[in-house]
Design a protein around this motif. Structure first.
Motif, PDB file in Angstrom:
ATOM      1  N   PRO A 192       0.791  -1.226   0.000  1.00 60.10           N
ATOM      2  CA  PRO A 192       0.000   0.000   0.000  1.00 60.10           C
ATOM      3  C   PRO A 192       0.825   1.278   0.000  1.00 60.10           C
ATOM      4  CG  PRO A 192      -0.846  -1.599   1.582  1.00 60.10           C
ATOM      5  CD  PRO A 192       0.468  -2.118   1.113  1.00 60.10           C
ATOM      6  N   GLY A 193       2.127   1.194   0.386  1.00 59.27           N
ATOM      7  CA  GLY A 193       2.937   2.391   0.446  1.00 59.27           C
ATOM      8  C   GLY A 193       3.658   2.714  -0.855  1.00 59.27           C
ATOM      9  N   ARG A 194       3.318   2.003  -1.929  1.00 61.80           N
ATOM     10  CA  ARG A 194       4.020   2.197  -3.205  1.00 61.80           C
ATOM     11  C   ARG A 194       3.940   3.653  -3.640  1.00 61.80           C
ATOM     12  NH1 ARG A 194       5.937  -0.754  -7.403  1.00 61.80           N
ATOM     13  NH2 ARG A 194       5.831   0.169  -9.471  1.00 61.80           N
ATOM     14  N   ASP A 202      10.383  13.607   9.157  1.00 63.10           N
ATOM     15  CA  ASP A 202       9.904  14.090   7.864  1.00 63.10           C
ATOM     16  C   ASP A 202      10.949  13.742   6.806  1.00 63.10           C
ATOM     17  OD1 ASP A 202       9.820  16.221   5.644  1.00 63.10           O
ATOM     18  OD2 ASP A 202       7.909  16.531   6.655  1.00 63.10           O
ATOM     19  N   PRO A 203      10.557  13.127   5.696  1.00 60.90           N
ATOM     20  CA  PRO A 203      11.550  12.675   4.714  1.00 60.90           C
ATOM     21  C   PRO A 203      12.297  13.808   4.027  1.00 60.90           C
ATOM     22  CG  PRO A 203       9.323  12.379   3.856  1.00 60.90           C
ATOM     23  CD  PRO A 203       9.183  12.757   5.300  1.00 60.90           C
ATOM     24  N   ARG A 204      11.796  15.034   4.118  1.00 61.20           N
ATOM     25  CA  ARG A 204      12.463  16.155   3.446  1.00 61.20           C
ATOM     26  C   ARG A 204      13.236  17.045   4.408  1.00 61.20           C
ATOM     27  NH1 ARG A 204       7.963  14.771   0.748  1.00 61.20           N
ATOM     28  NH2 ARG A 204       8.180  14.524  -1.513  1.00 61.20           N
ATOM     29  N   THR A 205      12.695  17.248   5.605  1.00 59.98           N
ATOM     30  CA  THR A 205      13.343  18.172   6.537  1.00 59.98           C
ATOM     31  C   THR A 205      14.034  17.473   7.698  1.00 59.98           C
ATOM     32  OG1 THR A 205      11.398  18.437   7.957  1.00 59.98           O
ATOM     33  CG2 THR A 205      11.547  19.849   5.997  1.00 59.98           C
ATOM     34  N   SER A 239       4.503  13.112  14.002  1.00 62.13           N
ATOM     35  CA  SER A 239       3.767  11.966  14.531  1.00 62.13           C
ATOM     36  C   SER A 239       2.379  11.900  13.914  1.00 62.13           C
ATOM     37  CB  SER A 239       3.658  12.043  16.054  1.00 62.13           C
ATOM     38  OG  SER A 239       2.910  13.179  16.457  1.00 62.13           O
ATOM     39  N   VAL A 240       1.825  10.697  13.899  1.00 57.99           N
ATOM     40  CA  VAL A 240       0.437  10.476  13.506  1.00 57.99           C
ATOM     41  C   VAL A 240      -0.190   9.558  14.547  1.00 57.99           C
ATOM     42  CG1 VAL A 240       0.798  10.813  11.034  1.00 57.99           C
ATOM     43  CG2 VAL A 240       1.063   8.524  12.018  1.00 57.99           C
ATOM     44  N   GLU A 241      -1.494   9.655  14.696  1.00 57.79           N
ATOM     45  CA  GLU A 241      -2.208   8.830  15.669  1.00 57.79           C
ATOM     46  C   GLU A 241      -3.508   8.343  15.053  1.00 57.79           C
ATOM     47  OE1 GLU A 241      -4.097   9.871  19.930  1.00 57.79           O
ATOM     48  OE2 GLU A 241      -1.893   9.860  19.903  1.00 57.79           O
ATOM     49  N   THR A 242      -3.904   7.140  15.422  1.00 53.83           N
ATOM     50  CA  THR A 242      -5.156   6.585  14.919  1.00 53.83           C
ATOM     51  C   THR A 242      -5.719   5.630  15.957  1.00 53.83           C
ATOM     52  OG1 THR A 242      -6.207   5.533  13.008  1.00 53.83           O
ATOM     53  CG2 THR A 242      -4.087   4.621  13.728  1.00 53.83           C
ATOM     54  N   ARG A 243      -6.965   5.227  15.771  1.00 51.13           N
ATOM     55  CA  ARG A 243      -7.650   4.352  16.722  1.00 51.13           C
ATOM     56  C   ARG A 243      -7.745   2.934  16.157  1.00 51.13           C
ATOM     57  NH1 ARG A 243      -9.480   6.853  21.000  1.00 51.13           N
ATOM     58  NH2 ARG A 243     -10.778   5.068  21.591  1.00 51.13           N
ATOM     59  N   SER A 253      -0.071  -0.088   7.872  1.00 49.27           N
ATOM     60  CA  SER A 253      -0.101   0.431   6.501  1.00 49.27           C
ATOM     61  C   SER A 253      -0.753   1.804   6.459  1.00 49.27           C
ATOM     62  CB  SER A 253      -0.858  -0.534   5.584  1.00 49.27           C
ATOM     63  OG  SER A 253      -0.216  -1.784   5.519  1.00 49.27           O
ATOM     64  N   ASP A 254      -1.806   1.974   7.243  1.00 53.02           N
ATOM     65  CA  ASP A 254      -2.490   3.261   7.249  1.00 53.02           C
ATOM     66  C   ASP A 254      -1.670   4.324   7.962  1.00 53.02           C
ATOM     67  OD1 ASP A 254      -4.835   4.601   6.281  1.00 53.02           O
ATOM     68  OD2 ASP A 254      -5.489   4.838   8.363  1.00 53.02           O
ATOM     69  N   CYS A 255      -0.879   3.926   8.956  1.00 51.55           N
ATOM     70  CA  CYS A 255       0.037   4.890   9.578  1.00 51.55           C
ATOM     71  C   CYS A 255       1.009   5.449   8.536  1.00 51.55           C
ATOM     72  CB  CYS A 255       0.799   4.237  10.731  1.00 51.55           C
ATOM     73  SG  CYS A 255      -0.138   4.048  12.256  1.00 51.55           S
ATOM     74  N   PHE A 256       1.502   4.587   7.651  1.00 57.78           N
ATOM     75  CA  PHE A 256       2.381   5.059   6.582  1.00 57.78           C
ATOM     76  C   PHE A 256       1.631   6.047   5.685  1.00 57.78           C
ATOM     77  CE2 PHE A 256       4.726   0.686   6.613  1.00 57.78           C
ATOM     78  CZ  PHE A 256       5.218   0.982   7.869  1.00 57.78           C
ATOM     79  N   ARG A 257       0.385   5.709   5.356  1.00 55.71           N
ATOM     80  CA  ARG A 257      -0.407   6.598   4.501  1.00 55.71           C
ATOM     81  C   ARG A 257      -0.641   7.939   5.189  1.00 55.71           C
ATOM     82  NH1 ARG A 257      -5.324   8.513   4.266  1.00 55.71           N
ATOM     83  NH2 ARG A 257      -5.979   7.330   6.113  1.00 55.71           N
ATOM     84  N   LEU A 258      -0.982   7.915   6.472  1.00 59.61           N
ATOM     85  CA  LEU A 258      -1.225   9.154   7.206  1.00 59.61           C
ATOM     86  C   LEU A 258       0.043   9.998   7.296  1.00 59.61           C
ATOM     87  CD1 LEU A 258      -3.417   7.713  10.117  1.00 59.61           C
ATOM     88  CD2 LEU A 258      -4.200   9.220   8.281  1.00 59.61           C
ATOM     89  N   ALA A 259       1.178   9.317   7.455  1.00 62.18           N
ATOM     90  CA  ALA A 259       2.453  10.037   7.538  1.00 62.18           C
ATOM     91  C   ALA A 259       2.906  10.553   6.177  1.00 62.18           C
ATOM     92  CB  ALA A 259       3.523   9.126   8.135  1.00 62.18           C
ATOM     93  N   GLY A 260       2.422   9.915   5.100  1.00 63.73           N
ATOM     94  CA  GLY A 260       2.845  10.312   3.765  1.00 63.73           C
ATOM     95  C   GLY A 260       4.227   9.833   3.418  1.00 63.73           C
TER      96      GLY A 260
END
Length: 355
Positions: free
Chosen positions: A16-18, A41-44, A49-53, A65-72
Motif C-alpha cells: 500500500p505504500g508504493r 519528515d523525509p524532506r526536513t 507523529s500520527v495517531e489513529t484508533r 499500513s495506514d500509519c504510513f499513509r497518514l504520515a505520507g
C-alpha cells in the motif's frame, strides 16, 4: 538505518505504500485502543507523529499500513511496540484485539520493504522512560528520594495491564505480568474474586481482570454495584459508555477525581490491589535498588496518581509493613510518567540506534 536529513527517496514496494517517499527509522506504539507513530519528515528531518484508533482496522497490518499513509512516507526501519506477547520470530497477536489475526512480521516487512522489529509495548515504554527529562514524569512519593540507578519496574494500565523490568545494567526484559493470577488479601477482595470468577469464568482470575481499564473497571463497578447504589448520574454515564463500546476506566477515574463517593470507594479497592501487584513484581524482579515507573491512560488520568497515594491503601499494600523486606520496599520511589507518547518515543529511539 537512517536517511540523511533533507533527503527523500521513493518507497520500492508492491504494498500500500508504493510511491510514497522513504524516511528513516520510525517507532510506533500499538495498544488495545489507539496507535501513535513517530517518524522523521523525509524532506526536513523534523520529527513528526500520527495517531489513529485501533477500532478502525481489521488487523495490525492494516493499521501500520495506514500509519504510513497518514504520515505520507514509508520508513526504512520500523520498531513496533505492541500490546501482546511477541514470539521469537517477531510475530504477535494484539491481546485486546482478539478478532485481529496474528501479525506476521516477516511477511509485512517483505511486502513494504521495511526492516521491522517487534517488541512488547512495555519494553518500548521502559526504553522511553529512560530518555525522559523532568517534564515527562513526576514523583508520587516526594518523601522518598530517587535512587539514581537504572533498575526499574515499569507498569502501565490502559485497556489492559502491562509490565517490564529494567535490570541494573540497563537491559530491558518483557513480561506478561498482567496475566498472572491475582491473589486476594482482604475479605472484600475475596468477595471480588468470587464475583469475577462467577462472571468471567476461566481457570484463573488475573491481575488484568481486576485492574485493566476494560475488564478490570467493569468488574469492579459491577461488584461494587451489588453492595451500594452508584447514583443516577454515574449510572447514566456508565451506561452511555458501555453502549458506545468504550472502557469504563476514564468514566470512573473522572468521577473519583470529582469526589463521587461510589467512585472513590472503587478507587480505594483498586489502589490496594495495585499496591499488592507492585510489591509482588518488585520482589520477583529486583531484590534491591529499583524504582517504580507507572504509566498508561488509567493512571495518567488527572489527579488519579495523587489520589491513589493519599486516599487508598496503595502504599500500605506495596510496602506491607511487618512482612519480609518491608524496609526495602519502603525505600522504593514511585514515579508517574506524564508523557503519553513515551512508548512511541522509546520505539523511535531504538529504530534510530540500529534496531
Amino acid at each position: 538505518m537512517n536517511v540523511p536529513e533533507g533527503v527523500a527517496m521513493t518507497a520500492r514496494t508492491d504494498g500500500p505504500g508504493r510511491g510514497l517517499p522513504r524516511t528513516g527509522g520510525a517507532g510506533v506504539d500499538v495498544g488495545g485502543t489507539k496507535a501513535h507513530m513517530r517518524y522523521p519528515d523525509p524532506r526536513t528531518g523534523e520529527v513528526r507523529s500520527v495517531e489513529t484508533r485501533c477500532e478502525r482496522y481489521d488487523s495490525l497490518d492494516d493499521l501500520l499500513s495506514d500509519c504510513f499513509r497518514l504520515a505520507g512516507c514509508v520508513p526504512r526501519a520500523l520498531v513496533a511496540g505492541v500490546a501482546g506477547r511477541v514470539l521469537p520470530d517477531g510475530d504477535v497477536h494484539v491481546t485486546n484485539r482478539p478478532a485481529w489475526p496474528v501479525f506476521r512480521r516477516a511477511a509485512f516487512a517483505a511486502a513494504h520493504g521495511v526492516d521491522v522489529a517487534v517488541v512488547n509495548d512495555l519494553v518500548a515504554t521502559a526504553m522511553g522512560a529512560g530518555e525522559l527529562d523532568g517534564n515527562g514524569y513526576r514523583a508520587l512519593l516526594p518523601d522518598v528520594p530517587r535512587l539514581g540507578g537504572a533498575a526499574r519496574a515499569v507498569v502501565a494500565v490502559g485497556t489492559g495491564v502491562g509490565a517490564a523490568v529494567v535490570d541494573a545494567d540497563g537491559a530491558v526484559r518483557s513480561s506478561e505480568a498482567g496475566h498472572v493470577s491475582w491473589q486476594p488479601v482482604t475479605d472484600d477482595e475475596e468477595a471480588l474474586l468470587r464475583f469475577v470468577r462467577a462472571s468471567a469464568g476461566g481457570p484463573v482470575v488475573t491481575v488484568e481482570q481486576v485492574l485493566g481499564g476494560l475488564a478490570g473497571f467493569g468488574h469492579l463497578y459491577d461488584f461494587l454495584s451489588t453492595r451500594r447504589d452508584a447514583g443516577p448520574g454515574l449510572r447514566e454515564r456508565v451506561a452511555e459508555r458501555i453502549a458506545s463500546g468504550g472502557e469504563l476506566g476514564p468514566v470512573l477515574t473522572a468521577a473519583a477525581g470529582a469526589g463521587d463517593g461510589f467512585a472513590r470507594e472503587l478507587l480505594s479497592l483498586y489502589g490496594g490491589i495495585l499496591g499488592q501487584f507492585l510489591r509482588d513484581l518488585l520482589l520477583v524482579s529486583h531484590p534491591e535498588g529499583a524504582e517504580v515507573w507507572l504509566g498508561g491512560s488509567v493512571l495518567q488520568a488527572p489527579g488519579i496518581g495523587e489520589l491513589l497515594v493519599s486516599d487508598t491503601p496503595f502504599r500500605e499494600r506495596m510496602v506491607c509493613r511487618g512482612a519480609q523486606h518491608a524496609d526495602m520496599l519502603g525505600r522504593v520511589p514511585v514515579l508517574l510518567i506524564t508523557d503519553r507518547h513515551v512508548a512511541a518515543k522509546g520505539a523511535f529511539a531504538r529504530s534510530r540506534s540500529g534496531m
